[in-house]
Enzyme design. Structure first.
Site, PDB file in Angstrom:
ATOM      1  N   THR A  43       2.252   1.396  -1.598  1.00 18.25           N
ATOM      2  CA  THR A  43       3.104   1.405  -0.447  1.00 18.25           C
ATOM      3  C   THR A  43       3.107   0.035   0.432  1.00 18.25           C
ATOM      4  O   THR A  43       2.063  -0.554   0.716  1.00 18.25           O
ATOM      5  CB  THR A  43       2.906   2.690   0.482  1.00 18.25           C
ATOM      6  OG1 THR A  43       3.565   2.539   1.565  1.00 18.25           O
ATOM      7  CG2 THR A  43       1.340   2.554   0.769  1.00 18.25           C
ATOM      8  N   TYR A  65      -2.541   7.250   5.920  1.00 19.10           N
ATOM      9  CA  TYR A  65      -1.635   7.046   4.793  1.00 19.10           C
ATOM     10  C   TYR A  65      -1.942   5.562   4.135  1.00 19.10           C
ATOM     11  O   TYR A  65      -2.120   5.451   2.807  1.00 19.10           O
ATOM     12  CB  TYR A  65      -0.250   7.427   4.968  1.00 19.10           C
ATOM     13  CG  TYR A  65       0.558   7.009   3.824  1.00 19.10           C
ATOM     14  CD1 TYR A  65       0.448   7.633   2.564  1.00 19.10           C
ATOM     15  CD2 TYR A  65       1.626   6.020   3.919  1.00 19.10           C
ATOM     16  CE1 TYR A  65       1.331   7.323   1.338  1.00 19.10           C
ATOM     17  CE2 TYR A  65       2.524   5.913   2.942  1.00 19.10           C
ATOM     18  CZ  TYR A  65       2.257   6.313   1.819  1.00 19.10           C
ATOM     19  OH  TYR A  65       3.026   6.040   0.642  1.00 19.10           O
TER      20      TYR A  65
END
Length: 338
Positions: free
Chosen positions: A117, A141
């Protein structure tokens, strides 16, 4: 030989499954169905329902299916949720990925594509960010994904393993043939949420933060069509099969749109001026994340063909209408049976 797709019943993973099938690959899906849907797995594709952190289950599936390559999508992905539940994210995204990597190595799987990501970069400027920028994630995250990148890099040195880690930017849209899309009702993806608001499925759209250092005060993001992203995985797989070295690459278009600009496009395409509420910033949201994406083109020959925000929005709206039609049909069937 077979490609195993973890999270293949989810949004991005299901598009990878379709892309593999479209070119005649043999596929097996591993998914615990916590956020994915069995209905998203096409007929003829084996679905192993279970936890990627279960080495016995995964090892058996890899042996039974003769898995040669792994495309790893399974993860929890909501940034604010990761701030509230960091240990849950480190368990699911990091600890279980570590077990999955070990199981793959023990099973003789030597090629892996990892769904990383852009959140690994953390706070960036409005300028495109390249792979040479040192990661500095600001959310659990992002950290959970960066830790998995580190594990892959170290495992590749110690074992006969090669990988491509693709750092996604903001994924949106739906399969152009209408076979899959973002189906999670409570998903937090901006374009999906805006499409739901346009179709009257939400009373309003909430914008989190209008005081960021961007041209209109809202967050700036690089939106990539989910099918272009699936194509990036295919060329990454071809690279590994051809003996290519391990790589970590951005996957985006290199152009940013603000939250408010995206909302205006959804309103224009849908023809609906839905209500918008302005709210304070959410924790963990960087002001701007835009890809510098030349490397994936030069290293893998990736040629995206759907770089059109209006087209992405049209596809998202079409998928939401499809989902709404299916729900209405189910209600009608239930009423007729009662």
């Amino acid at each position: 030989m077979t490609v195993m797709v973890t999270g293949g019943a989810g949004y991005i993973g299901s598009h990878m499954v379709l892309a593999l099938l479209d070119r005649g690959e043999r596929v097996v899906v591993l998914d615990d169905l916590s956020t994915g849907f069995a209905s998203a797995v096409p007929d003829g594709v084996d679905l192993v329902v279970g936890d990627m952190g279960d080495p016995d289950l995964v090892g058996r599936a890899m042996a039974d299916q003769k898995v040669e390559a792994l495309a790893h999508f399974a993860a929890r992905i909501v940034v604010p949720e990761s701030v509230a539940d960091p240990l849950g994210y480190y368990l699911n995204n990091t600890a279980k990925s570590r077990t999955l990597i070990e199981t793959a190595i023990r099973s003789g799987v030597r090629q892996m594509i990892f769904s990383s990501t852009a959140a690994v970069y953390g706070e960036t400027s409005s300028e495109p960010v390249g792979e040479d920028v040192a990661p500095a994630p600001v959310s659990p995250y992002g950290r959970s994904k960066l830790m998995t990148e580190w594990m892959l890099a170290d495992a590749a040195v110690a074992h006969d393993l090669r990988y491509v880690a693709l750092r996604y930017f903001n994924v949106a849209g739906a399969d152009p043939a209408g076979r899959s899309g973002q189906s999670t009702p409570a998903a937090t993806h901006l374009i999906k949420v805006a499409a739901q608001a346009a179709l009257g499925q939400r009373p309003r759209l909430e914008v989190f933060g209008t005081d960021y250092p961007t041209h209109d005060g809202s967050c700036l993001r690089d939106y990539i069509h989910v099918s272009d992203l699936a194509d990036a995985h295919l060329v990454a797989l071809d690279h590994l099969r051809g003996g290519g070295a391990s790589l970590t690459l951005n996957c985006g278009y290199g152009r940013g749109y603000s939250v408010l600009e995206v909302i205006e496009v959804v309103k224009r395409v849908s023809g609906v001026d839905f209500p918008v509420t302005l709210s304070p910033r959410r924790p963990g949201d960087p002001p701007a994340i835009v890809a510098r994406a030349e490397r994936i083109r030069s290293e893998l020959g990736w040629c995206p063909s759907r770089d059109d925000l209006e087209g992405i929005v049209r596809g998202a709206l079409a998928w939401e209408r499809h989902l709404a039609g299916g729900e209405e049909s189910r209600r009608n069937e239930a009423m007729a049976a009662s």
